[in-house]
Design an enzyme around this catalytic site. Structure first.
Site, PDB file in Angstrom:
ATOM      1  CD  GLU A 159      -3.851  -6.736  -3.121  1.00  0.00           C
ATOM      2  OE1 GLU A 159      -3.336  -7.441  -2.228  1.00  0.00           O
ATOM      3  OE2 GLU A 159      -3.962  -7.121  -4.313  1.00  0.00           O
ATOM      4  CG  PHE A 197      10.303  -6.624   0.854  1.00  0.00           C
ATOM      5  CD1 PHE A 197       9.050  -6.296   1.352  1.00  0.00           C
ATOM      6  CD2 PHE A 197      11.092  -7.509   1.586  1.00  0.00           C
ATOM      7  CE1 PHE A 197       8.587  -6.843   2.544  1.00  0.00           C
ATOM      8  CE2 PHE A 197      10.640  -8.050   2.776  1.00  0.00           C
ATOM      9  CZ  PHE A 197       9.392  -7.715   3.258  1.00  0.00           C
ATOM     10  CG  HIS A 246       0.854  -9.156  -3.414  1.00  0.00           C
ATOM     11  ND1 HIS A 246       1.589 -10.062  -4.141  1.00  0.00           N
ATOM     12  CD2 HIS A 246       1.661  -8.784  -2.379  1.00  0.00           C
ATOM     13  CE1 HIS A 246       2.794 -10.214  -3.581  1.00  0.00           C
ATOM     14  NE2 HIS A 246       2.852  -9.466  -2.515  1.00  0.00           N
ATOM     15  CB  CYS A 298       6.764 -10.488  -3.544  1.00  0.00           C
ATOM     16  SG  CYS A 298       7.766 -11.079  -2.165  1.00  0.00           S
ATOM     17  CG  HIS A 334       4.195 -14.544  -0.759  1.00  0.00           C
ATOM     18  ND1 HIS A 334       4.432 -14.559  -2.134  1.00  0.00           N
ATOM     19  CD2 HIS A 334       4.451 -13.273  -0.352  1.00  0.00           C
ATOM     20  CE1 HIS A 334       4.815 -13.353  -2.520  1.00  0.00           C
ATOM     21  NE2 HIS A 334       4.839 -12.557  -1.469  1.00  0.00           N
ATOM     22  CE  LYS A 350       1.205 -13.901  -2.646  1.00  0.00           C
ATOM     23  NZ  LYS A 350       0.476 -13.129  -3.676  1.00  0.00           N
TER      24      LYS A 350
END
Lengths: 426, 397
Positions: A327, A412, A316, A176, A353, A348
């Protein structure tokens, strides 16, 4: 005399073209208008039936004709739309010739169910199909186009042809964070003086039933299907996962010197890139936030500025319980008590996403934020999480004076990339 | 800073393939023409299987091994060998500053689950809903992480603690060349001090074999030596893991790293093969990085995979440079696609280290006996359907 070097004596990297496509529409104008109005592009999935699935919503892009449908086909088209817009705005290169390399963030590619089913059907194996049957069909020579379409390099190869980029195009994945990595590779190439320009694209058209099920089985997705527009709730206490989405972002990066020499309009400066991998776990960040903190610090240091110089954060901000908590830990560790007063808004919440594309799409939105001096909202922020005291630009857009922004992307596999982006020099 | 200060050295390598693990097994295996093939599991297709590996030696936690598929285990294992060879294993502080570029495809599928779904499809009342139900019940949640392209790098971070940065390139053979090219460029420009670069490939997979077979690229029985396959040839996939530690000279000297070879240059190209001859790209790369330093002590480790027509075209190119001795590897350890270039770079580094070329059992005449000392080696890569690359390594001192 204007210096074309940055604080570290490297060629300064500027942005001269921006392209965006998301579930909200194609193009900067449409996207910016709708994102500032707090509109959501998340909807019920119509691409495939969702009976039996826990999550039935996504931010798919359904208005492009990608036939025969597959993730690489749609990813290629999305990238193409975004890149066309960016290259046209930059007015760079000749007809069918972009004067630099292509760095493409793209979802990993594999043969999909439609193709597996076609191969099984062709084999006549009926209710006893195995891979031996699929292989027999594959060897018939009737499925050559599958090889061409489903090799990992296929999307970049076709884009390289279409845009006439130079050299071997690079397809990359940092999960991502991929879109931000593509930009980072472009920045580095220009700083090395290998090229005066780079085309950096993040694209993702990979919402299909199996990818949805995969994320669903990891309990990563929001299951709040009704209303779809309220599912993505970054930083809210009732957040319950991210919403898969599609889109692409494209940037034309150039050395400041080259951009100025050809009279290009400079849209922003890519001042810094930072990264740090996390060795803690395949899907979770180290509880001490070490890699996220290191990543943000690295980006700010690479830009040659200090945390005090950052006045907006495009996080993010996925809306998973874990990401947003971590975060916040990272941001508050880097910015201290100032973290609570730096406006932060998660795109997002509206576009979902966009996975491999997210870093590029959100860098593009960050550039628009700086250009328009207007902060898009974080929608669906109705129940603040007391554990995450950030200024999240709740629900409605806000005018503000912002000069320098941080854009975070985490993925990830311990992937973390942050970008520092500033307004065009006056 | 003087150019030599920024030069890049290969200071570690880790390799595993059907020939075994480590330098000696590969050197001896290549020289002896040791043939390890499996022609039965995927008959009529031929593959070069992985050797028996004690994964515990590089991946101590069983839990970690279980979370990976074979391609990741091969890669994490080879990365461990490379770090060990470079004297970096367990050096927590340095590993936290190592930049990683991995060339990767993706992980394999659950064949039983796919077969069950495909077999149930014809009689399903509603095939789409049947697919939904089956996927929700048949997919193992952890399989996704074993399939994701960037999770080989992710597992290397977890198992070996490499965390400076982590980037994964995709795109078949090109990804391997570009991983080396970018690592070298970053080192030369001072953007990176030390890098771990490589990839892994599992040949024992029906799904990738299916993809390549759609394009007609797999070698079918009987096995034939690489240069004897002819226009109806193909590649035999090889299971392998290959990683290199590449670092700038000063960094290597400061930490007492062992120089194996200097990585002088690495370039890649993209020929539109339908429109232009492959020879043009190979010649341009040769003229750019090899011709200026071509001497009698030069050799070529060709990445020819057996894929046609790429291999025949590369053969013609090699014939035009037939004063330079050539060796190939894919006939013996197979084609490792994303991992192939790093693997051949490692073999070339061994040639440099030993200052001699390994023997060849080739009888086609392409690979001639050679006795002279070797101090420079060119490595080629011609992708089975796209992407060309070349690198040159040389002896240090």
């Amino acid at each position: 005399m204007t210096s074309f070097l940055d604080r570290a004596g490297r060629p300064r990297v500027v942005v001269t073209g921006i392209g965006i496509i998301t579930s909200l529409g194609a193009g900067k104008a449409e996207n910016w208008k709708r994102i500032c109005a707090g509109e959501s592009g998340i909807h019920q999935i119509s691409r495939f039936p969702t009976e039996g699935l826990k999550t039935k919503i996504a931010g798919t892009v359904d208005f492009l004709a990608a036939e025969p449908f597959s993730s690489p086909e749609l990813s290629e088209q999305l990238a193409s739309v975004a890149a066309h817009e960016a290259v046209a705005q930059a007015k760079i290169g000749g007809r069918d010739r972009f004067p630099g390399p292509l760095f493409l963030a793209v979802a990993p590619i594999e043969v999909e169910w439609m193709q597996r089913i076609a191969l099984a059907r062709d084999s006549g194996a009926n209710d006893q199909a195995t891979y031996a049957d699929l292989l027999r069909s594959a060897s018939s020579g009737r499925f050559r186009d599958y090889h061409e379409r489903f090799t990992f390099g296929s999307v970049a190869d076709r884009l390289a042809d279409r845009f006439g980029t130079q050299g071997s195009p690079i397809s990359l994945s940092t999960a991502c964070a991929s879109g931000a990595s593509a930009i980072q590779l472009g920045v580095e190439a220009i700083r090395r003086r290998e090229t005066d320009a780079a085309l950096c694209i993040g694209t993702d058209g990979s919402v299909n039933v199996e990818t949805l099920v995969r994320f669903s089985l990891l309990s990563a997705l929001s299951t709040q299907n009704e209303p779809a527009s309220a599912a993505a709730k970054p930083f809210a206490k009732n957040r319950d996962g991210f919403v898969m989405a599609e889109g692409a972002g494209a940037l034309v990066l150039e050395s400041h010197e080259s951009a100025q020499a050809r009279g290009a309009r400079i849209l922003g400066v890519l001042e810094g890139c930072g990264e740090m991998a996390d060795a803690f776990h395949r899907t979770r960040s180290s509880p001490d936030g070490k890699a996220i903190i290191g990543c943000i610090h690295n980006a700010i240091a690479d830009a040659g500025v200090s945390p005090a110089d950052i006045d907006y954060i495009n996080p993010h901000g996925t809306g998973t319980p874990e990401n947003d908590k971590m975060e916040f830990l990272g941001v508050s560790s880097v910015f201290g008590s100032r973290a609570q007063s730096i406006p932060t808004s998660s795109n997002k919440s509206m576009i979902g996403h966009t996975l491999s594309a997210a870093g590029a799409v959100e860098a593009a939105f960050t550039l628009l934020t700086l250009e328009h001096q207007r902060l898009p909202p974080t929608i669906n922020y109705h129940v603040p999480d007391p554990a995450i005291p950030l200024d999240v630009v709740a629900n409605t857009a806000r005018d503000a004076k912002v000069f320098r922004a941080l854009s975070n992307s985490f993925g990830f596999g311990g992937q973390n990339v942050s970008l520092v982006i500033a307004c065009a020099p006056a | 800073m003087a150019e030599s200060e920024r030069e890049a050295w290969i200071t570690g390598l880790g390799i595993v393939s059907c020939l075994g693990e480590g330098p000696a097994a590969h050197w001896d295996g290549l020289a002896a023409g040791r043939l390890v093939v499996d022609g039965t599991t995927f008959a009529p297709y031929i593959i070069h299987p992985a050797p028996r590996i004690e994964f515990d030696r590089q991946i101590p936690k069983k839990g970690d091994q279980r979370q990976m598929e074979q391609w990741q285990r091969l890669g994490v294992y080879a990365a461990g060998l490379a770090l060990e060879s470079a004297g970096l294993k367990g050096d927590v502080e340095r590993l936290a500053r190592v930049d990683m570029i991995v060339a990767a495809g993706g992980g394999e599928r659950d064949y039983a689950a796919d077969a069950k779904i495909l077999s149930g499809m014809p009689s399903a009342e509603n095939p789409d809903i049947f697919l939904n139900q089956q996927l929700m019940s048949e997919i193992r949640p952890t399989l996704f992480l074993a399939q994701l392209s960037n999770l080989l790098a992710g597992n290397i971070s977890i198992v070996h603690g490499v965390t400076g940065s982590s980037r994964t390139f995709m795109g078949e053979e090109s990804s391997g060349v570009d991983a080396v090219r970018i690592a070298l460029a970053r080192i030369a420009a001072g953007q990176c001090e030390i890098a771990l670069v490589g990839g892994a490939h599992n040949a024992e997979r029906a799904d990738t074999m299916m993809l390549y077979e759609c394009g007609g690229f797999n070698l079918k029985a009987p096995y034939r030596a690489l240069w004897e396959r002819g226009p109806d040839g193909g590649f035999a996939m090889g299971s392998m893991g290959a990683f290199l530690v590449i670092e700038n000279r000063r960094h290597a000297l400061a930490r007492g790293g062992r120089p194996i070879a200097r990585l002088r240059a690495a370039v890649s190209a993209r020929t539109r093969r339908a429109a232009a001859p492959l020879d043009t790209a190979l010649t341009a790369m040769w003229d750019g990085i090899v011709a200026p330093v071509a001497r009698a002590d030069l050799a070529i480790v060709s990445g020819a995979s057996g894929a046609e027509p790429a291999t025949s075209e590369e053969r013609a190119f090699l014939a035009a440079h037939d004063s330079v001795p050539v060796r190939t590897t894919a006939g013996l350890f197979g084609h490792g696609v994303e991992a192939q270039f790093a693997m051949n770079m490692a073999i070339a580094a061994l040639v440099i280290e030993r200052r001699q070329l390994f023997a060849s059992v080739d009888r086609s005449g392409v690979e001639k006996p050679h006795r002279g000392a070797i101090s420079r080696v060119v490595v080629t890569s011609v992708g089975h359907s796209r992407g060309e690359g070349m690198a040159i390594l040389e002896a240090i001192g």
